[in-house]
Design an enzyme around this catalytic site. Sequence first.
Site, mmCIF file in Angstrom:
data_model
loop_
_atom_site.group_PDB
_atom_site.id
_atom_site.type_symbol
_atom_site.label_atom_id
_atom_site.label_comp_id
_atom_site.label_asym_id
_atom_site.label_seq_id
_atom_site.Cartn_x
_atom_site.Cartn_y
_atom_site.Cartn_z
ATOM 1 N N ARG A 97 0.799 -1.222 0.000
ATOM 2 C CA ARG A 97 0.000 0.000 0.000
ATOM 3 C C ARG A 97 0.834 1.276 0.000
ATOM 4 O O ARG A 97 0.363 2.332 -0.414
ATOM 5 C CB ARG A 97 -0.958 -0.011 1.207
ATOM 6 C CG ARG A 97 -1.975 1.067 1.129
ATOM 7 C CD ARG A 97 -3.014 1.156 2.260
ATOM 8 N NE ARG A 97 -3.143 0.095 3.189
ATOM 9 C CZ ARG A 97 -2.565 0.064 4.403
ATOM 10 N NH1 ARG A 97 -1.777 1.035 4.794
ATOM 11 N NH2 ARG A 97 -2.790 -0.945 5.212
ATOM 12 N N TYR B 28 -15.232 21.318 -10.654
ATOM 13 C CA TYR B 28 -15.824 20.029 -11.046
ATOM 14 C C TYR B 28 -16.943 19.690 -10.052
ATOM 15 O O TYR B 28 -16.745 19.776 -8.844
ATOM 16 C CB TYR B 28 -14.676 19.009 -10.991
ATOM 17 C CG TYR B 28 -15.012 17.581 -11.252
ATOM 18 C CD1 TYR B 28 -15.494 17.160 -12.493
ATOM 19 C CD2 TYR B 28 -14.795 16.616 -10.267
ATOM 20 C CE1 TYR B 28 -15.768 15.835 -12.730
ATOM 21 C CE2 TYR B 28 -15.056 15.286 -10.502
ATOM 22 C CZ TYR B 28 -15.547 14.893 -11.733
ATOM 23 O OH TYR B 28 -15.800 13.572 -11.965
ATOM 24 N N ASP C 39 -6.927 22.202 -9.523
ATOM 25 C CA ASP C 39 -7.236 21.079 -10.410
ATOM 26 C C ASP C 39 -6.740 21.472 -11.801
ATOM 27 O O ASP C 39 -7.303 22.357 -12.441
ATOM 28 C CB ASP C 39 -8.755 20.831 -10.395
ATOM 29 C CG ASP C 39 -9.166 19.602 -11.197
ATOM 30 O OD1 ASP C 39 -8.489 19.288 -12.199
ATOM 31 O OD2 ASP C 39 -10.189 18.978 -10.841
ATOM 32 N N LYS D 135 -8.063 11.244 -17.360
ATOM 33 C CA LYS D 135 -8.323 11.968 -18.601
ATOM 34 C C LYS D 135 -7.126 11.854 -19.549
ATOM 35 O O LYS D 135 -6.890 10.797 -20.095
ATOM 36 C CB LYS D 135 -8.688 13.422 -18.277
ATOM 37 C CG LYS D 135 -9.767 13.537 -17.174
ATOM 38 C CD LYS D 135 -11.134 13.050 -17.625
ATOM 39 C CE LYS D 135 -12.153 12.835 -16.508
ATOM 40 N NZ LYS D 135 -12.396 13.950 -15.603
HETATM 41 C C1 PLP Z 1 -13.012 13.857 -14.302
HETATM 42 C C2 PLP Z 1 -12.526 14.969 -13.484
HETATM 43 C C3 PLP Z 1 -12.191 14.781 -12.151
HETATM 44 C C4 PLP Z 1 -12.403 13.476 -11.436
HETATM 45 O O1 PLP Z 1 -11.610 12.450 -11.933
HETATM 46 P P1 PLP Z 1 -12.022 10.921 -11.745
HETATM 47 O O2 PLP Z 1 -10.802 10.194 -12.110
HETATM 48 O O3 PLP Z 1 -13.202 10.710 -12.626
HETATM 49 O O4 PLP Z 1 -12.373 10.753 -10.287
HETATM 50 C C5 PLP Z 1 -11.672 15.855 -11.461
HETATM 51 N N1 PLP Z 1 -11.509 17.052 -12.041
HETATM 52 C C6 PLP Z 1 -11.826 17.272 -13.317
HETATM 53 C C7 PLP Z 1 -11.606 18.623 -13.904
HETATM 54 C C8 PLP Z 1 -12.348 16.244 -14.085
HETATM 55 O O5 PLP Z 1 -12.696 16.478 -15.351
#
Ligand code: PLP
Length: 414
Positions: A72, A125, A198, A223
């Site tokens: 972990r 988000y 983010d 993404k």
């Molecule tokens: C998709 C997304 C997230 C979350 O990511 P996951 O891997 O789906 O939990 C966070 N911030 C942004 C801007 C996103 O597009």
Amino acid sequence: MASSSGGKRPAGTDKSRAWRDRTKLTHAGNSPFDNHGIVNPPVYHASTVLYRTVEELRFKEKAPFEHVTYGRTGTPTSWAFEEAVAALEEADRAIAMPSGLAAIAGALYAFLKSGDHVLMTDTAYFPTRKLCDNQLAKIGISTTYYDPMVTAEALEKLIRDNTRVIYLESPGSHTFEVQDVPAIAALARRRGIVTIIDNTWASPLYFKPLKHGVDISLHAATKYIVGHSDVMMGIIAMKDAHFMTVKNQVHGMGYSVGPDDVYLALRGLRTMSARLAQHQQTALRLADWLQKRPEVERVLHPALPGTPGHEFFKRDFTGSSGLFSVILKPCSDSQLTAMLDGMQLFGMGYSWGGYESLIIPSKVEQSRTAKPWKTDGPMLRLHAGLEDPDDLIADLEAGFQRLRSNLPGESAAE
Ligand SMILES: *Cc1c(COP(=O)(O)O)cnc(C)c1O
């Protein structure tokens, strides 16, 4: 990697820090000659890790995150991925997380405790908002949402004695406002407040938050980093000063990443510059085409003049990615449905950043409180994939045709 070097995490090499981005993308974190010359790091499936002697056990347990000590806490597979992203973000360290939302939650929990206050961008988000309104509120952490286009001066007025974190997301979810990140980061530094951003939209390639004074840059690696719509992954990047705060928190909460998933995230990262260049080019082409359509009211894309914060985009970013929105002129729901239900190449689904194009209706009205959002016509979010842009344009054109022909007695929705 460290497979043959006594299980010690290799410190990021000065060599990889000096490389330019595309070289980092190609080589950072890899160490073939620690692994029989094999280009990619091995996938370590691990829970139990054995120690030869009590002395070794005691030694490694003193710095559990710098050695292979337990499945972990990290393995050479996760270290390779973390090292590559840290190099790209111009950070010292990065921590892989099981999803983007886990990265957001882990970073927020690391710096907040009961009684604290967060300044959160109104365009975060949506699940980030839900985290603030539900999980953080439940333990006595309060949130104030702020207009992403706020000046640092006006934002300072929202700071309270108990404000510990200013959270940014730039450009904003769905509406793509670009924030004045350096000004907000400078304000936060002056007031002793941690900044978290983010940075998913730009990827670590097109925007470098730490260079602009931000403390913590995180990504939904799901993404563009993974890039193939098949893995959930998150990553948090930071300077050494914040590493133990974040690592202790997320380790204490039990977060870890699966070995195959983190391997795929690293594999995706290796080709990210080539993919992003194409996403960028196709998105700009589609945005330009859409702007000229009679069905379209407005295109929201940070690289287009008129999108709020466009001047900050030009100043701070080195490129744009494939995600943007379009506001249509008012039309009926059956017109919109006719358009979207018949798309051949644009898939309808959440997430983005994979190789394929996506289109989805967005409803942002209910997720804006600092600065209400209202449009007359419907809004769509598009992700430009790696298909031939002419085929994508033909798909959109056929969609507009369906939209128009669903309006009884008229030929165009103008
Ligand atoms: C998709 C997304 C997230 C979350 O990511 P996951 O891997 O789906 O939990 C966070 N911030 C942004 C801007 C996103 O597009």
